[in-house]
Motif scaffolding. Structure first.
Motif, mmCIF file in Angstrom:
data_model
loop_
_atom_site.group_PDB
_atom_site.id
_atom_site.type_symbol
_atom_site.label_atom_id
_atom_site.label_comp_id
_atom_site.label_asym_id
_atom_site.label_seq_id
_atom_site.Cartn_x
_atom_site.Cartn_y
_atom_site.Cartn_z
ATOM 1 N N GLY B 489 1.520 9.017 -9.667
ATOM 2 C CA GLY B 489 1.943 8.156 -8.569
ATOM 3 C C GLY B 489 1.200 6.842 -8.497
ATOM 4 O O GLY B 489 1.396 6.074 -7.558
ATOM 5 N N PHE B 491 1.268 4.605 -11.089
ATOM 6 C CA PHE B 491 1.952 3.683 -12.000
ATOM 7 C C PHE B 491 1.041 3.184 -13.121
ATOM 8 O O PHE B 491 1.353 2.200 -13.799
ATOM 9 C CB PHE B 491 2.561 2.489 -11.247
ATOM 10 N N GLN B 676 -0.164 -5.501 -6.604
ATOM 11 C CA GLN B 676 0.560 -4.665 -5.643
ATOM 12 C C GLN B 676 0.108 -3.203 -5.778
ATOM 13 O O GLN B 676 -0.046 -2.492 -4.791
ATOM 14 C CB GLN B 676 2.062 -4.781 -5.901
ATOM 15 N N GLY B 677 -0.110 -2.794 -7.022
ATOM 16 C CA GLY B 677 -0.592 -1.439 -7.262
ATOM 17 C C GLY B 677 -1.972 -1.239 -6.651
ATOM 18 O O GLY B 677 -2.248 -0.198 -6.055
ATOM 19 N N GLU B 679 -3.256 -2.845 -4.104
ATOM 20 C CA GLU B 679 -3.155 -2.814 -2.641
ATOM 21 C C GLU B 679 -2.685 -1.444 -2.151
ATOM 22 O O GLU B 679 -3.207 -0.915 -1.171
ATOM 23 C CB GLU B 679 -2.205 -3.908 -2.147
ATOM 24 N N THR B 680 -1.707 -0.858 -2.866
ATOM 25 C CA THR B 680 -1.238 0.451 -2.409
ATOM 26 C C THR B 680 -2.367 1.474 -2.487
ATOM 27 O O THR B 680 -2.518 2.309 -1.608
ATOM 28 C CB THR B 680 -0.043 0.977 -3.235
ATOM 29 N N GLN B 681 -3.170 1.385 -3.546
ATOM 30 C CA GLN B 681 -4.251 2.361 -3.681
ATOM 31 C C GLN B 681 -5.343 2.151 -2.648
ATOM 32 O O GLN B 681 -5.906 3.100 -2.107
ATOM 33 C CB GLN B 681 -4.839 2.315 -5.100
ATOM 34 N N LYS B 683 -5.055 0.936 0.341
ATOM 35 C CA LYS B 683 -4.595 1.377 1.662
ATOM 36 C C LYS B 683 -4.452 2.893 1.722
ATOM 37 O O LYS B 683 -4.886 3.534 2.687
ATOM 38 C CB LYS B 683 -3.260 0.723 1.995
ATOM 39 N N SER B 684 -3.811 3.464 0.712
ATOM 40 C CA SER B 684 -3.565 4.907 0.784
ATOM 41 C C SER B 684 -4.859 5.680 0.573
ATOM 42 O O SER B 684 -5.112 6.677 1.251
ATOM 43 C CB SER B 684 -2.499 5.331 -0.220
ATOM 44 N N LEU B 687 -6.614 5.584 3.825
ATOM 45 C CA LEU B 687 -6.076 6.529 4.808
ATOM 46 C C LEU B 687 -6.516 7.955 4.483
ATOM 47 O O LEU B 687 -6.813 8.750 5.374
ATOM 48 C CB LEU B 687 -4.553 6.433 4.868
ATOM 49 N N GLN B 688 -6.574 8.267 3.190
ATOM 50 C CA GLN B 688 -7.067 9.597 2.816
ATOM 51 C C GLN B 688 -8.527 9.747 3.230
ATOM 52 O O GLN B 688 -8.970 10.823 3.620
ATOM 53 C CB GLN B 688 -6.920 9.823 1.311
ATOM 54 N N VAL B 729 -6.726 -5.895 2.695
ATOM 55 C CA VAL B 729 -7.137 -5.497 1.347
ATOM 56 C C VAL B 729 -7.537 -6.714 0.539
ATOM 57 O O VAL B 729 -6.849 -7.731 0.570
ATOM 58 C CB VAL B 729 -5.953 -4.807 0.637
#
Lengths: 229, 800
Positions: B489, B491, B676-677, B679-681, B683-684, B687-688, B729
């Motif tokens: 997940g 990428f 973008q990849g 930033e998603t990591q 943030k997620s 949150l984890q 981020v």
């Protein structure tokens, strides 16, 4: 030495009740609940999950009285599908094992996570906890039913691609359906409204912020897309 | 060089499949004649199976067969077994039963009569070190990777002499030290002696690890859920008992792993073994509870750390003792990683570390996002704040004072890192967050609400080396990049492949990614864990692409004259420098490669590539220009990623609940290749981290070893309702000198910085009290604020 009937552990520690706030119904497994739905009390039959799915497959079947598959018509993604359904069969199972629609996922199978979210008459439901027989007169829409007639992505799907919302992708079908249902009801939600509306969908990758960005992009609320610092 | 792809966003090829439901996970596959298997799981926390009577089950119509522990080859103890006649936790797998449909299988399971002999068990590792307390196993209670499996008990005096609330410390199973520990403590202005507990959060991957397998013409086809692709192939083949060439491994999509699906695991092999026995394809669908039982959890800690600070806040000495919870089986080495983390992030002059990995009657504990490295910062960051408060040093300043330099050393051998920009990350985060203004809000109360602000840090090693790259330029000019990277997940299968596209100067539209199925001829890559991929497979793709470039130039020189150095590449052509018309398109070069054969089209291969890569490249031989190489690039030090986070919370002193109002995180991942990849990591992962610090629970009833957090609702991972309204981020974006394009991995510190920042912020809101526990729950906060004792014993674990 203790003689102990082998117990398949479903949820030993689960405290779940078919009746609300009833102390007697403690520690009842979900399977027990479903068995009670079958008024006859007969053990579930060995009806095959493959009927209608695979050609040339003739599994042995022993049908126990009171628990018979019935051929029903379901309206799924705009098509009428004829399928054999057990009384206690869940919509998620029917979709995944009898209608070839594996986009709807099973993650908890007990209404905790939303991976199985579908729309029934435009309202979101957890298909793992919906009996298929209860949707016979209603319109079911799954993740597979969202693309346009020429295969074009639904705006929510397109927005999720642009915002790189999915990570592992397992919760994604449920998230997409939840977002589509939200926008049907509230075409331009605020980010906060979207957050609450989608809260029935868990994402273990915790991609929530990206999904919210996706919903904001899909509904044109560009001011509430958050990126960078 | 002006970069075409690196640093740019792109749409990974699998995203559309994910948003349309077309992506198929293991349980989505159907095969004619497929039967459904169900696991019979142990109702006892520890028992011996004396007798199994499956006759009634086997007589049921629709039941196809069973597979017992006697019929499988289990690895030697204490490795996790495939099936077992001595279950060591509630939920341990005893046997498999298959039927034409799942309902029949489940009903048949309940007709199986098993005689058990219950055995002693333990769900508290520290307690089981006591001579009078039960152990989780009868053959040894201590052992993990690198520590000999043994029986190790402390003395009664070790426990008796520990002061209240402090962890007793007996004989260690492993230890190291550097510097003059006692002498250094003696010169410290402030010495803290803190005992702590860190929970073992269950991975609870969204996709339960269902698996399906069948045999055809002597080959085994396995559909599994895996973070990794080529890395697990040999090990899984071994578990099934076949050579790797007889295994077709399909693992194109994975619904989450977080460390629990990084390597091959027993459930992946069971359907294959069962299928071989009953001669039917077998689908083993796991329920959510079964995913809890077989899906592992983070290794929990009970521990104690003594920290000695100079007056200016510099950490001079550390003495760390960790008792780690292994679960029932051989396990990961979080306790060693934690020591490395303390040593690197805080740079003490002298340090001692001791550890004991202890078995408990609980499911496998295995690496979870930042194994050991993250637990350590969750524990240390609030203690750093405690010292800062006592010494009246600013909390950002104390981190800048103690942080590692560019090639910071760590551990007893003073290993170094390839690059470290942690202090840059802290400084940048402080600026974005507005630390200088925000810190004045610390402890401010309005009505019931108190503000807490804090900073947290984290670190994780982030790269390996020595793996293989493989690509093929086809006669139509397309570049097929074969990657052995899995799809958990992130990428990274695509972001690392872009390195090859960059080197070859081709458009992304000219690239075809081959992955996810061993029939696609994949190279030997390491697995997707340990935040390594963006370093390790950046290198493999780099060397494979450089090999292709060298061959392109040689082919051109051979055709047009001169030396390879006279040629250059661009626009999908190789051409003579200064005379661009003289050259070949990539398509033409591929055709020429096929004509010439030899090394150009994969008929001759480098001697040092892995056998898997050799087979894959051989299968491609004659189909185009093959770029294949082993990553032999030098590495100076240990590639390492870092992250810093800032958090502002508003805590309600009457409910103990808080809201995270703002989250800022800065990542040090070397050169950013996929913004973008990243930033998603960030943030997620963030949150984890908030989830680990304040939401997730793992609870065992110590009386009968019953787990109470087998489902999402009980375990309570983070949801939409917990997302902060503001998440910012950034990246340091400075290159790592050991990485061809400056990249490093990043996934894991992004959890640790968030969890530690939140724990520090909670502390800050309640006047600086260090709870020394992860997670911190509302009841703990309320008890502290009202002066009551916590509802658990100080070192009790698996209780919240």
């Amino acid at each position: 030495m203790a003689e102990f009937k082998g117990l398949a552990i479903v949820d030993l520690a689960r405290v779940e009740s078919a009746q609300p706030a009833d102390g007697e119904a403690r520690r009842q497994s979900r399977r027990e609940f479903i068995k009670r739905v079958i008024a006859s009390g007969a053990v579930a039959s060995s009806a095959s999950f493959m009927a209608g799915g695979l050609a040339g497959c003739a599994p042995r079947r022993a049908v126990v009285a009171g628990s018979v598959e019935r051929l029903v018509s379901l309206n799924v993604n705009g098509q009428v599908r004829r399928v054999d359904v057990l009384p206690q069969e869940t919509l998620a199972t029917t979709l995944r094992y009898k209608l070839g629609l594996t986009g709807t996922k099973l993650s908890c199978d007990r209404a905790e996570c939303g991976a199985c979210t579908v729309m029934i008459d435009d309202i979101t439901y957890y298909s793992c906890s919906t009996l298929t027989h209860s949707v016979r007169d209603r319109k079911v829409v799954t993740i597979e039913g969202l693309r346009g007639p020429n295969g074009e992505l639904h705006p929510v799907q397109q927005a999720f691609v642009e915002e790189l919302s999915p990570q592992c992708g397992f919760c994604t079908p449920g998230q997409v359906v939840a977002a589509v249902a939200l926008l049907k009801k509230n075409p331009k939600p605020t980010r906060e409204e979207a957050r609450h509306a989608m809260s029935g969908n868990l994402c273990r990758c915790a991609a929530y912020d990206n999904y919210l960005n996706g919903v904001m992009r899909a509904c044109g609320n560009l001011a509430e897309i958050h990126h960078g610092a | 060089m002006a970069l075409k792809h690196l640093g740019q966003d792109f749409t990974p090829h699998d995203v559309v499949a994910k948003v349309t439901g077309e992506a198929k996970y293991a349980e989505d596959f159907r095969v004619e004649g497929m039967v459904f298997a169900r696991l019979l799981s142990s109702p006892f926390p520890h028992a011996r199976v004396k007798k199994i009577d499956a006759s009634a089950a086997l007589a049921m119509p629709g039941v196809v067969g069973i597979l017992t522990a006697d019929e499988v080859k289990n690895p030697p103890a204490p490795e996790p077994p495939l099936l077992t006649n001595e279950p060591m936790y509630i939920g341990a797998p005893i046997l498999l039963l298959a039927a034409e449909d799942e309902t029949t299988a489940q009903d048949a399971l309940e007709k199986i009569r098993i005689e058990y002999e219950p055995l002693p068990f333990s769900v508290d590792p520290l307690a089981s070190l006591h001579p009078d307390h039960a152990d989780a196993r009868t053959d040894g209670n201590v052992g993990a990777a690198g520590v000999k499996f043994q029986q190790l008990k402390w003395k009664r005096e070790d426990f008796d002499k520990a002061e209240a609330g402090k962890m007793p410390m007996g004989e260690a199973a492993q230890e190291w030290a550097f510097g003059e520990v006692d002498a250094t403590f003696a010169k410290c202005k402030l010495v803290l002696d803190e005992s702590f507990v860190h929970a073992s959060n269950s991975h609870h991957s969204m996709e339960p690890r269902s698996a399906m397998a069948y045999w055809q013409n002597g080959k085994c086809y396995a559909h599994v859920s895996s973070q990794s692709q080529s890395f697990i192939h040999p090990a899984l083949a071994g578990m099934i008992g076949i050579p790797p060439t007889d295994l077709v491994l399909i693992a194109e999509y994975c619904g989450g792993g977080f460390g629990s699906k990084g390597g091959a695991y027993p459930i992946q092999a069971l359907p294959a073994l069962f299928s071989k026995k009953i001669n039917r394809p077998v689908m083993l669908r796991l329920s959510r509870a079964e995913e809890y039982y077989h899906g592992s959890a983070r290794l929990g800690f009970q521990g104690r750390v003594k920290l000695g600070f100079a007056e200016n806040g510099k950490l001079l000495a550390a003495d760390l003792y960790i008792v780690q919870e292994n679960g029932a089986y051989n396990s990961f080495w979080d306790f060693r990683n934690a020591a490395d983390a303390l040593s690197l992030v805080y740079q003490p002059e002298a340090m001692r570390w001791r550890g004991v990995p202890v078995h408990a009657s609980s499911p496998l504990r295995s690496a979870q996002r930042g194994p050991g490295y993250n637990q350590m910062v969750h524990i240390m960051e609030p203690l750093l704040d405690k010292a800062a408060r006592a010494l009246k040093v600013d909390r950002v300043a104390i981190r800048l004072l103690n942080g590692p330099e560019m090639h910071g050393a760590f551990g007893p051998k003073h290993d170094t890192v390839t690059s470290c920009y942690l202090k840059d990350a802290v400084a940048k985060g402080a600026e974005i967050f507005g630390w200088e203004q925000k810190k004045a809000l610390s402890g401010q109360r309005v009505g019931n609400k108190v503000t807490g602000v804090a900073v947290g840090q984290a670190y994780h090693p982030s790269g390996f080396f020595g793996f293989d790259g493989l690509l093929c330029i086809k006669p139509d000019g397309k570049v097929h990049i074969h990657t052995g990277v899995g799809n958990l997940g992130t990428f990274s299968h695509s972001s690392t492949s872009r390195i090859a596209a960059e080197v070859l100067k081709v458009d992304w539209a000219d690239v075809v990614i081959q992955r996810g199925d061993s029939r696609r001829n994949l190279p030997w890559n390491i697995g997707q864990f340990g935040s390594n991929t963006n370093f390790t497979m950046a290198r493999t793709n780099y060397v494979a692409a450089m090999d292709a470039v060298a061959k392109l130039k040689e082919l051109a020189a051979g055709k047009f004259g001169g030396k390879p150095d006279d040629y250059d590449i661009d626009g999908k052509r190789v051409f003579r420098k200064g005379s661009p018309g003289t050259g070949l398109s990539y398509a033409q070069a591929a055709q020429l490669a096929i004509q010439k054969g030899g090394k150009y089209d994969g008929h001759e291969l480098p001697a040092d590539i892995n056998p898997m890569t050799k087979l894959s490249a051989t299968a491609l031989a004659g189909t185009g220009l093959v770029g294949v190489a082993k990553d032999n690039l030098p590495v100076k030090g240990s590639p390492s990623a870092f992250a810093a986070a800032f958090v502002q919370i508003e805590l309600d002193v009457e409910t103990g609940k808080y809201r995270v109002l703002e989250y800022v995180a800065v990542a040090d991942c070397g050169t950013i290749i996929h913004p973008q990849g990243l930033e998603t990591q960030v943030k997620s992962g963030g949150l984890q981290g908030l989830s680990v610090a304040g939401l997730e629970r793992i609870v065992y009833d110590p009386q009968n070893g019953l787990p109470a957090s087998v489902g999402f609702y009980q375990a309570k991972p983070v949801s939409y309702l917990d997302v902060p309204p503001s998440m910012k981020v950034a990246g340091v974006d400075k290159p790592d000198p050991s990485s061809p394009l400056g990249t490093k991995g990043i996934g894991e510190p992004l959890l640790g910085c968030a969890a530690s920042a939140l724990l520090c912020a909670i502390s800050d809101a309640v006047g600086g009290h260090a709870f020394n526990r992860t997670p911190v729950m509302p009841d703990m906060i309320l008890n502290h604020l009202s002066g009551r004792q916590p509802s658990h014993h100080p070192l009790q674990t698996n209780c919240q």
